[in-house]
Design a protein around this motif. Sequence first.
Motif, PDB file in Angstrom:
ATOM      1  N   ILE A   1       0.831  -1.195   0.000  1.00 54.27           N
ATOM      2  CA  ILE A   1       0.000   0.000   0.000  1.00 54.27           C
ATOM      3  C   ILE A   1       0.870   1.251   0.000  1.00 54.27           C
ATOM      4  O   ILE A   1       0.608   2.214  -0.732  1.00 54.27           O
ATOM      5  CB  ILE A   1      -0.930   0.013   1.229  1.00 54.27           C
ATOM      6  N   ALA A   2       1.910   1.261   0.825  1.00 62.60           N
ATOM      7  CA  ALA A   2       2.759   2.445   0.914  1.00 62.60           C
ATOM      8  C   ALA A   2       3.388   2.765  -0.432  1.00 62.60           C
ATOM      9  O   ALA A   2       3.461   3.940  -0.835  1.00 62.60           O
ATOM     10  CB  ALA A   2       3.832   2.239   1.980  1.00 62.60           C
ATOM     11  N   ASP A   3       3.870   1.748  -1.151  1.00 58.82           N
ATOM     12  CA  ASP A   3       4.469   1.993  -2.460  1.00 58.82           C
ATOM     13  C   ASP A   3       3.462   2.552  -3.452  1.00 58.82           C
ATOM     14  O   ASP A   3       3.809   3.361  -4.321  1.00 58.82           O
ATOM     15  CB  ASP A   3       5.073   0.703  -3.015  1.00 58.82           C
ATOM     16  N   VAL A   4       2.204   2.144  -3.345  1.00 61.40           N
ATOM     17  CA  VAL A   4       1.166   2.646  -4.246  1.00 61.40           C
ATOM     18  C   VAL A   4       0.969   4.148  -4.074  1.00 61.40           C
ATOM     19  O   VAL A   4       0.681   4.878  -5.028  1.00 61.40           O
ATOM     20  CB  VAL A   4      -0.169   1.902  -3.987  1.00 61.40           C
ATOM     21  N   LEU A   5       1.145   4.646  -2.849  1.00 64.21           N
ATOM     22  CA  LEU A   5       0.773   6.020  -2.535  1.00 64.21           C
ATOM     23  C   LEU A   5       1.663   7.055  -3.201  1.00 64.21           C
ATOM     24  O   LEU A   5       1.323   8.248  -3.202  1.00 64.21           O
ATOM     25  CB  LEU A   5       0.773   6.222  -1.022  1.00 64.21           C
TER      26      LEU A   5
ATOM     27  N   ASP B   1       3.230  -1.945   7.082  1.00 65.66           N
ATOM     28  CA  ASP B   1       3.499  -3.306   6.635  1.00 65.66           C
ATOM     29  C   ASP B   1       2.456  -4.301   7.108  1.00 65.66           C
ATOM     30  O   ASP B   1       2.414  -5.436   6.632  1.00 65.66           O
ATOM     31  CB  ASP B   1       4.885  -3.751   7.096  1.00 65.66           C
ATOM     32  N   THR B   2       1.607  -3.911   8.050  1.00 62.16           N
ATOM     33  CA  THR B   2       0.628  -4.863   8.575  1.00 62.16           C
ATOM     34  C   THR B   2      -0.808  -4.377   8.376  1.00 62.16           C
ATOM     35  O   THR B   2      -1.689  -4.657   9.190  1.00 62.16           O
ATOM     36  CB  THR B   2       0.876  -5.137  10.074  1.00 62.16           C
ATOM     37  N   LEU B   3      -1.057  -3.657   7.287  1.00 62.45           N
ATOM     38  CA  LEU B   3      -2.437  -3.300   6.956  1.00 62.45           C
ATOM     39  C   LEU B   3      -3.158  -4.551   6.437  1.00 62.45           C
ATOM     40  O   LEU B   3      -2.677  -5.203   5.503  1.00 62.45           O
ATOM     41  CB  LEU B   3      -2.475  -2.207   5.895  1.00 62.45           C
ATOM     42  N   PRO B   4      -4.296  -4.899   7.013  1.00 60.26           N
ATOM     43  CA  PRO B   4      -4.977  -6.142   6.615  1.00 60.26           C
ATOM     44  C   PRO B   4      -5.842  -5.961   5.370  1.00 60.26           C
ATOM     45  O   PRO B   4      -7.071  -6.049   5.412  1.00 60.26           O
ATOM     46  CB  PRO B   4      -5.835  -6.459   7.856  1.00 60.26           C
TER      47      PRO B   4
END
Length: 727
Positions: free
Chosen positions: A81-85, A136-139
Amino acid sequence: MSILSRVPFLYALCIFMSSPVIANIDNEFDDLDALLNMPLESLADTKVVTATKTSLSLSDVPASVHVITSKEIERSSARSIADVLILAPGLHVAKFSDYDWTVSARSKNQGENNTLLVMIDGRSAVNPMYSGVNWDTLPVSLDSIDRIEVVLGPVGTMWGGNAVNGVINIITKDAESAPKAQLSASTGNFDYKEFKAHHSGQISENTHLSGYIESLQHSPFTDTDEHFKELRHLKVLTERFGMRADYQNLQNTVSVQFGGIQSREDYQWLTYTPAFLDPTTHKNDYDVFLTEMNSQELFAGFQYLHEKLDGDQWENQVWITHSESDSTNEPASFTRVDLDTRYTFNTQDWGILTLGANARIIDEEYAQFSEKEQYFSPYVRTIDDHKFLNQSYGLYANWAVNITDSTEITLGNRIQYANITEEWYSQPQVRALQKLADNQRLWLGWGRSVITPSRLELDTQFQENSYCSSCAYTVNPDGSLNYYDYMMSYHYLGNRDLEMESVDTYEIGYRYWQDNQFQVSLSLFYSQHDNVRAYRGLGGNRYFTPDSSEHSNGTIIDDMFAQLVDPLSQETIGGELSLQWQPINVLQVNANYSYKTIKGDCTGSICGSSELPILDLENTPKHYATLHVMWDIHPTVWVSSVVNYVSTSEPDEALITAYQSYGNDYTVWPEVITLDMSVNWQHKPTWPSIKLSAENLGGDQLKEYPEQFGPFANGTQYYAEVSWNFI
């Protein structure tokens, strides 16, 4: 028992329940044109919900909003998710290691960033300990995301605390739109392995069901420094699962979700064995060993929406979340209940009025450590009152009314109570939208938001330790030396007297779009952030004990203390520009640029002798840019590239001088230029697709943080993925 131990059974149940229906689907495309040539959706056609909690055309939202679509996620090389942002303007995404990121909007990026609210389908994903996010732990699975809505600026009226400089709402696909009978496997360098299984189907006339499981394994770092040579075998293992059921009949929509995540990280740790605590058994200063750090989260949610024929809506949400971690930095477990209800009146004469209420109750339990145990670890977080029932209640209203045929005014406010501080606080907003033409909008607004108080800053103590035997000495008159053991402990204390952090933001924006070919969004902002935190040194105490290791004459213990205070304030000025262009159906170009500059100020005793707190606050990159190109070069092949740029920071010479013993670049945020590329081939829909990706091309062993924070270098990574839809 692991929270994921029953996932295979649940997923199999999902498959068997839906298979009789989806087995009847036998359509097959002659080619992939329908899959690949997806035109750019105009601003007028794009629907967003995060800014107002009601579905509006993006063109008519009086706020800075950007949408990352599922197509853009797929056509990137992002694995998280972080890389997508990085695809959204206004966000600074910094990678600390192969599984640690920090993300900020319109403020300085830092590890415990709490000015950005992150949600999944409207459920807060914020860690209650410090009101920040563990990225890193977004579900949530990337393949399950329908879109990511990014709202920059204050949205506290609608969402409450931490919706200060922005809101990121990760909206997942409904069960009907979720992937069907999809299996995929990926492999890459640095021991990367990922397996995913998704399935969905119709189980009755009005009900659809979907589910997924994922398993990811990789090295905790891609830094090839020789210091990590003996640690190459360490792994990070992350497992996710989720299920969703959606029911829709006439005006009623019901959604039920259940899912979770578990992360297990191999870790080289050490335990200090200071001799003064047990001199009879002392052998070494510390014991180095390999251990496993664990964190996990389970969530369940219920959403109900009733849409009346006259346009009114009534929506209710209930979320239950349990999370826990055994890290010495976050040794806690939380059980959280979130309740939200709202009613929207939609009338021609009086506009759109939304009235709502919410409650959040968190049962917090922190690990306990004895006085001795607090000196055993390199760092540990402690708290006196290790159990607490954190409660927050709010009422909010938002009213959008047309003053003329082309002018709309929005007024809103939220009144919130938090028992952690026993205070009420207000989060108002005023906004206006002017329709300049059918394809042009001008908007402006002001809003105030507050940062949710957390137990970390109010009540906890973070203790850093270091120890060595026979490393301190005194000199006798004859020149001989007396050796002593030495223990240094630095205590970072919370503060119950902190004032509430608040941010006032003034914004203006402009939008233009030309059918489905071109669109541009521009926003400018000024924000005033009060009661910014900093640590004030309190001095320390020195103790001496005769207990020591064998060849020492005693132990010297230095306990040093610093406490959080709130003397700082900051003014931030900046803007965001976003462009999307589709010159032909098979080519789309997205580009964004952001700028921000921070001016700090300080009052109080901490500011009298040093400007370093201000200079540190102002030390941030100013320029951010991303270019994303998606090209369907053939009905069977598409390629994609993402270029991301972050400028270097330019800290004041006084800040550099203060750290000059570490090197002149110790406090500098390095320039970051990364290139990610992907190519995907699929002969026909019934065949597997093959995707080859590369991240960080040309930037191998690049660090994205100043040396001050001890970051890892990020290596160039290569992936190969095979994905197959069996139906």
